[in-house]
Design an enzyme around this catalytic site. Structure first.
Site, short mmCIF file in Angstrom:
data_model
loop_
_atom_site.label_atom_id
_atom_site.label_comp_id
_atom_site.label_asym_id
_atom_site.label_seq_id
_atom_site.Cartn_x
_atom_site.Cartn_y
_atom_site.Cartn_z
N THR A 158 -3.61 9.73 -29.39
CA THR A 158 -3.49 10.58 -28.86
C THR A 158 -2.47 11.82 -28.50
O THR A 158 -3.17 12.59 -29.66
CB THR A 158 -3.25 10.62 -27.13
OG1 THR A 158 -2.71 9.87 -27.01
CG2 THR A 158 -5.50 9.66 -26.67
N THR A 195 3.21 -1.09 -23.72
CA THR A 195 3.29 0.02 -23.92
C THR A 195 1.75 0.52 -24.01
O THR A 195 0.76 -0.28 -23.51
CB THR A 195 3.55 0.23 -25.83
OG1 THR A 195 3.87 1.98 -25.55
CG2 THR A 195 3.08 0.27 -26.35
N SER A 413 -6.44 20.74 -20.99
CA SER A 413 -7.38 21.44 -21.45
C SER A 413 -7.88 21.59 -22.94
O SER A 413 -7.16 20.97 -23.76
CB SER A 413 -6.53 22.94 -21.23
OG SER A 413 -5.25 22.95 -21.56
#
Length: 413
Positions: A158, A195, A413
């Site tokens: 990510t 994790t 966003s």
């Protein structure tokens, strides 16, 4: 995913060998990211055993619930991971998505839905539409191939700036077995039994209960000893798969965690878990420095770890490191607030090999110049000796920079 690679990224990546009994495929499903892979499928041969540890969050994601439900029967045939959406806090829609994904994945590899494992990472609270990716699973399963471990690490990123991979080959009995692992994580990292996401696979023939004990014990000084920002994810998932394929060239089946033949494997697994955990720290959002915090002389090991995490999670300590400021007073503060037994007048603090505070006051030999020079390094060691016992613990974290705020200020966003 950042376009700027962390300055603490590895200078080179290991060549990841195939694991017999594991095939991998990745795809661009466009869940959130454009022009990059965001979907991973791992297909396991029949007979693969599985273990897992998961977040202790009271708000776990729908995929975590599914994995926990399926873990009990101890076998796995397929893992599906998506990035860009965590499928967390998505209510009935989230459960419907995991069910639809499990059905599609089971059909893709001709297995039971209870042999499917799922993980999702990304934004919390946004429904994940299964129609975006479930139609890809059959074709991905068909074209999956053994060697794509680094590609797998890339597909689950990510805000990570680089894929996290590790590998080892060790003896089990007289036969070689291989262990490969991948991880993702850059923020919301204060693992509690895992994790954010990490997947490890081996060709060793090891029974599921033994795998589970290895994994549960292995997290204590690895994934449960790293923190980026003190926040525990809803999605924390660490899974270990064992295909057993090495039995074909003489590896013994291990059914007892006390089997002495398991020791080299245990050591290698723990080393991989630590390697991956440290890569997560080094890729902390906006991180410029890795920080190792060791606490000695505490009342107990558990107390030492709690104090070490108090230091590692302190925004004031982490911003001081970012500013290359040898502000040992903030370490004293973090020891004092930890809620663990401590004595102000017995406390000593080091930055690297430089003792900056001793017996409750600044060290008489303290040199601002030499300590400031040490703080310019990209790997900083902080040690606090509590002076009251024999408890010891080490945890790892990173500094806290303006970039961390920028990354997390516009994450959705």
């Amino acid at each position: 995913m950042s376009t700027t690679i962390s300055p603490l990224a590895p200078k080179s990546y290991p060549k990841m060998p195939p694991i017999a009994g594991v095939r991998i495929a990745t795809a661009e499903a466009g869940i959130k990211y454009r022009n990059r892979t965001d979907l991973l499928v791992m297909v396991f041969d029949a007979g693969t055993t599985v273990a897992g540890v998961f977040t202790r969050s009271k708000c776990p994601s729908a995929p975590v619930d599914l994995c926990r439900a399926n873990l009990g029967q101890g076998s796995a045939r397929v893992l599906v991971v998506n990035s860009g959406n965590a499928n967390a806090f998505t209510g009935k829609k989230g459960r419907a998505t995991t069910e639809a994904t499990a059905v599609a994945a089971a059909k893709a590899v001709s297995c039971g839905a209870n042999e499917v494992f799922l993980a999702s990472t990304g934004v919390i609270g946004e429904p994940l539409d299964p129609a975006k990716f479930t139609h890809l699973l059959g074709e991905m399963a068909r074209r999956a191939e053994p060697g794509l471990w680094t590609e797998a690490g890339r597909a689950i990123m990510t805000t990570d700036t680089y894929p996290k991979v590790a590998t080892a080959t060790v003896k089990l009995g007289d036969a070689d077995v291989t262990i490969n692992g991948i991880a993702k994580g850059a923020g919301m990292i204060a693992p509690d039994m895992a994790t954010m996401l990490s997947f490890v696979a081996t060709d060793a023939p090891i029974a599921a209960p033994v795998l589970q004990e290895l994994l549960s014990k292995g997290t204590g000084k690895t994934f449960n000893a790293v923190t980026v920002d003190s926040d525990t994810s809803t999605s924390d998932t660490l899974m270990l798969f064992a295909t057993g394929a090495a039995a074909k060239h003489g590896a013994p089946r291990i059914d007892d965690p006390r089997d002495p033949r398991l020791q080299p494997f245990r050591r290698a697994l723990n080393k991989i878990l630590k390697n991956l955990a440290l890569q997560v720290v080094r890729d902390g959002e906006g991180a410029r420095k890795e920080v190792e915090v060791t606490v000695t002389g505490a009342k107990s090991a558990r107390s030492a770890k709690k104090i070490a995490l108090s230091i590692a999670n302190s925004p004031l300590v982490k911003t001081a490191v970012a500013g290359e400021d040898a502000n040992w007073g903030r370490v004293v503060m973090a020891v004092g607030k930890a809620g663990e037994p401590a004595d102000r007048d017995l406390l000593s603090v080091w930055f690297g090999d430089i003792r900056v505070a001793h017996e409750g006051e600044r060290d008489p030999a303290y040199s601002e110049a030499s300590t400031s020079a040490y703080m310019k390094r990209d790997r900083i060691k902080v040690r606090a000796d509590i002076g009251i016992g024999r408890g010891k613990a080490t945890v790892w974290t990173c500094d806290l920079t303006k970039e961390y705020v920028a990354i997390n200020g516009d994450y959705r966003s």
